[in-house]
Motif scaffolding. Structure first.
Motif, PDB file in Angstrom:
ATOM      1  N   SER A 138      42.916  19.940 -10.516  1.00  0.00           N
ATOM      2  CA  SER A 138      42.936  20.293  -9.087  1.00  0.00           C
ATOM      3  C   SER A 138      43.822  21.506  -8.833  1.00  0.00           C
ATOM      4  O   SER A 138      43.525  22.329  -7.980  1.00  0.00           O
ATOM      5  N   CYS A 139      44.931  21.591  -9.548  1.00  0.00           N
ATOM      6  CA  CYS A 139      45.882  22.683  -9.336  1.00  0.00           C
ATOM      7  C   CYS A 139      45.915  23.642 -10.529  1.00  0.00           C
ATOM      8  O   CYS A 139      46.665  24.612 -10.514  1.00  0.00           O
ATOM      9  N   HIS A 140      45.136  23.338 -11.561  1.00  0.00           N
ATOM     10  CA  HIS A 140      45.037  24.224 -12.724  1.00  0.00           C
ATOM     11  C   HIS A 140      43.549  24.488 -12.947  1.00  0.00           C
ATOM     12  O   HIS A 140      42.886  23.770 -13.700  1.00  0.00           O
ATOM     13  N   GLU A 184      53.507  15.468  -6.341  1.00  0.00           N
ATOM     14  CA  GLU A 184      52.313  15.955  -7.036  1.00  0.00           C
ATOM     15  C   GLU A 184      51.311  14.801  -7.169  1.00  0.00           C
ATOM     16  O   GLU A 184      50.595  14.510  -6.239  1.00  0.00           O
ATOM     17  N   ASN A 188      55.250  27.262  -7.703  1.00  0.00           N
ATOM     18  CA  ASN A 188      53.897  27.747  -7.938  1.00  0.00           C
ATOM     19  C   ASN A 188      53.313  27.155  -9.221  1.00  0.00           C
ATOM     20  O   ASN A 188      53.984  27.097 -10.253  1.00  0.00           O
ATOM     21  N   SER A 189      52.066  26.734  -9.126  1.00  0.00           N
ATOM     22  CA  SER A 189      51.383  26.136 -10.264  1.00  0.00           C
ATOM     23  C   SER A 189      51.124  27.197 -11.342  1.00  0.00           C
ATOM     24  O   SER A 189      50.380  28.148 -11.108  1.00  0.00           O
ATOM     25  N   SER A 193      45.496  28.304 -13.304  1.00  0.00           N
ATOM     26  CA  SER A 193      46.560  28.296 -12.293  1.00  0.00           C
ATOM     27  C   SER A 193      45.877  27.911 -10.983  1.00  0.00           C
ATOM     28  O   SER A 193      44.692  27.558 -10.979  1.00  0.00           O
ATOM     29  N   HIS A 194      46.624  27.967  -9.873  1.00  0.00           N
ATOM     30  CA  HIS A 194      46.034  27.558  -8.594  1.00  0.00           C
ATOM     31  C   HIS A 194      45.776  28.790  -7.749  1.00  0.00           C
ATOM     32  O   HIS A 194      46.680  29.295  -7.084  1.00  0.00           O
ATOM     33  N   SER A 242      51.121  24.017  -4.126  1.00  0.00           N
ATOM     34  CA  SER A 242      49.897  23.227  -4.175  1.00  0.00           C
ATOM     35  C   SER A 242      50.078  21.916  -3.435  1.00  0.00           C
ATOM     36  O   SER A 242      51.188  21.393  -3.354  1.00  0.00           O
ATOM     37  N   GLN A 297      47.113  29.955  -4.081  1.00  0.00           N
ATOM     38  CA  GLN A 297      48.060  29.002  -3.496  1.00  0.00           C
ATOM     39  C   GLN A 297      49.482  29.302  -3.973  1.00  0.00           C
ATOM     40  O   GLN A 297      49.744  29.271  -5.170  1.00  0.00           O
ATOM     41  N   SER A 312      53.968  21.112  -3.272  1.00  0.00           N
ATOM     42  CA  SER A 312      54.764  21.188  -4.493  1.00  0.00           C
ATOM     43  C   SER A 312      55.969  22.089  -4.261  1.00  0.00           C
ATOM     44  O   SER A 312      56.023  22.859  -3.308  1.00  0.00           O
TER      45      SER A 312
END
Lengths: 374, 279
Positions: A96-98, A158, A123-124, A105-106, A112, A109, A120
């Motif tokens: 979802s975030c990767h 998360e 940063n992802s 990565s996201h 996330s 965003q 979060s």
């Protein structure tokens, strides 16, 4: 036991049944050490997956001999990676975030959204070339890939779930319209036992296969002089002179922790200090690798910069002085930042884009499988 | 003659296979002193608050700063156990079998059974409160049993995933003096010294003698040694801890090491039950 066997044989050698006795005993003697465990592993033959170190990369840090890659192990890891069953609400997966099209990565965003719409803290980061990573997360709290997934799963903002509970949930899956995790664990590890060691090893196996090494820069390094244009080649020279102390080597990071002169946000994230509690580490963050940088915006630990132009302007104009600012960002005349002209910055950006590996974004072996626990 | 060769070949195979089996079954290693035997002994960790038995959530206690409190969680790791015999020799429990998580909410966890002991009269015990630094940085294959990092940090979990270290002792409870919104206080004491950057090292070694008493381990005798863990000692020690001043102690090295220096003397010898094998 030995002497009893010999007594039987001593008796038997005088008789005609000597050979029969021998034939009966011999297989027993040869195989009596084999436990049930052994007979299981004999039947279990996972398919080894060949993993090759890219020619221009150093030796990997991850110890593949302790977790040899197999087709079944990687498939299990991939299924877990994309399965929202890892979160408390069964809605958020690692993927979802990767996201693959953003080099894991996201995309877009700064922070996330985790369970219950929580943001979060950082940063992802891109998940790529993990086998070379000696230290994980922006603050470097983890040193072993096998211990990485505990963090997003158990982080309350998360995925907010315990690994124990994930294991309880996936033990119940039985196939038909969903994944049959016990079967997948059996294929990967020999029995259908599901535990954290196996779960983490499977996730590591998949993440180790996320290798990005097919950028124009890599082709250039391999000898294709036309892979970079003139601006990019000049940019590479400027980059090596001004940026490569930290963004070193073929993975473009020396994995150190630096304060690069960002003004702390309201949240006052102190970075590496969280882990070491040393004042000298305040506001330091891990130097990220730069591969696929064209796909991993926004930038920095808090995703404050939307474009590479903003990033370059930060380094040339906006570096803030503070106690822990990296000395390399203070010029001889006392000015902060890196002295770069507009033209030079443009060329560095042109070079950075040559680190983009588009094949990595569409590599079908890394894409989400069609199945999950639901 | 043929048969003789056949026979000697056979006995050779026998011998090899038997030796091979013995190799597998014995994983006891690295005992510099006594070697393993077949004896058993249990340690019973009995938690108290001063002179009172510890009861979760219900009973109110008072610490040396005069603050009332109840306890909702008390968990701690006991590891690297070594027993001392009356002849001065020691027996170290094989390391892979020497990690235990004692939880006040789980009576079963409070009985630690030590197996494969050499027979003899034991007069003391040594152990670590927490997890040694080597195991704290070992690979995932070594994180089994009590060391499995999978627990929920909100619910009795004893692993800090973000810094890759175990919580050695966790004490949580309620006090009118806590000053937090829900009157709760949280003491999570960990830190093994750090992986690449030096942190505080809160690993504490405990040495207790059985006060002249002997726990006799033999083929007929399985003694139980009761060890008393006094939760008051977390607060009351060289640097007393006040719930009002510090309702939460986790990541501050000074406070965390104050707590560890206090609780390192929380254990004392209770008594020996000579033989529980019939129970």
């Amino acid at each position: 036991m030995e002497s009893t066997v010999l007594k039987v044989l001593r008796f038997a050698r005088h008789t005609r049944i000597f050979h029969q006795v021998l034939t009966m005993i011999l297989p027993f003697l040869l195989f009596n050490c084999h436990t049930n465990e052994n007979s299981k592993t004999e039947a279990w033959k996972p398919t080894p997956l060949k993993w090759e170190k890219p020619a221009n990369f150093p030796d990997p840090v991850y110890n593949l001999s302790k977790n040899p890659l197999t087709v079944e192990g990687v498939a299990l890891g991939k299924t877990l990676f994309y399965d929202p069953v890892l979160s408390k609400t069964n809605q958020i997966s690692c993927g979802s975030c990767h996201i693959q099209k953003a080099a894991f990565s996201h995309q877009g965003q700064s922070f996330s959204l985790g369970i219950h719409g929580q943001l979060s803290k950082r940063n992802s980061p891109a998940i790529q070339n993990m086998a070379w990573n000696p230290v994980f997360f922006w603050d470097g709290g983890v040193h072993d890939l096998d211990f990485v997934p505990f963090n997003p799963v158990q982080n309350p903002v998360e995925m907010g779930e315990s690994v124990n509970n994930v294991i309880t949930k996936i033990k119940k899956t039985r196939g038909k319209n969903s994944v049959n995790y016990p079967e997948m664990f059996k294929a990967a590890f020999g029995t259908n036992e599901i535990n954290s060691i196996r779960m983490m090893k499977a996730l590591s196996q998949f993440m180790v296969t996320m290798v990005s090494v097919d950028s124009p820069y890599d082709q250039y390094v391999a000898g294709n002089d036309n892979a970079l244009n003139i601006d990019q080649k000049e940019g590479l020279v400027i980059f090596r002179k001004n940026c490569a102390t930290c963004h070193a080597g073929e993975l473009f990071t020396n994995y150190s922790f630096k304060n690069n002169g960002l003004k702390p946000l309201k949240t006052d994230d102190t970075g590496r200090f969280d882990v070491t509690r040393l004042n000298k580490d305040k506001y330091k963050f891990k130097v990220p690798g730069l591969r696929n940088i064209g796909f991993t915006a926004p930038y920095m630990h808090d995703g404050r910069f939307k474009t590479l132009e903003e990033v370059m302007d930060h380094y040339s104009e906006n570096v803030i002085k503070s106690e822990t600012l990296d000395p390399i960002l203070i010029q001889e005349n006392g000015k902060t930042g890196i002295k770069l002209s507009k033209e030079e910055k443009k060329k560095v950006i042109a070079f950075l884009k040559s680190l983009d590996d588009e094949k990595f974004l569409i590599n079908p072996t890394l894409a989400a499988p069609k199945v999950s626990a639901f | 003659m043929k048969k003789l060769i056949y026979l000697s070949l056979l006995s050779f195979i026998c011998a090899v296979s038997i030796v091979a089996c013995n190799d597998d079954s014995n994983d006891v290693t690295d005992n510099p002193d006594l070697v393993a035997g077949t004896g058993k002994l249990t340690l019973k960790f009995d938690n108290v608050s001063g002179t009172q038995d510890l009861k979760l959530d219900s009973t109110k206690y008072t610490n040396s700063s005069g603050e009332d409190f109840t306890v909702s969680t008390l968990n701690y790791f006991i590891s690297n156990i070594k027993l001392v015999r009356d002849d001065g020799k020691t027996y170290t429990i094989p390391q892979d079998s020497s990690y235990f998580l004692i939880r006040e909410s789980d009576p079963k966890s409070q009985i630690v059974t030590l197996k494969q002991l050499p027979e003899g009269n034991y007069t003391g015990v040594e152990y670590i409160i927490g997890v040694d630094s080597l195991r704290s940085v070992s690979g995932i294959d070594k994180r089994v049993g009590a060391l499995d990092p999978s627990g929920d940090p909100e619910d009795g979990g004893m692993y800090w995933a973000w810094s890759s270290g175990y919580i050695f002792l966790k004490l949580e409870g309620v006090s009118a003096k806590a000053g937090s919104a829900n009157n709760k206080f949280y003491y999570h004491i960990g830190f093994f010294g750090g992986y690449d950057s030096k942190t505080v090292n809160n690993i504490k070694t405990v040495k207790l003698d059985f006060g002249g008493n002997k726990a006799i381990v033999s083929s007929e005798n399985v003694p139980q040694v009761r060890l008393i863990g006094d939760v008051q000692k977390v607060f009351n020690g060289p640097v007393p801890i006040s719930i009002a001043k510090n309702p939460s102690i986790m990541f501050d090295f000074t406070l965390s090491s104050n707590a560890a220096n206090n609780y390192k003397s929380m254990f004392s010898f209770g008594e020996i039950t000579p033989n529980i094998s019939a129970q």
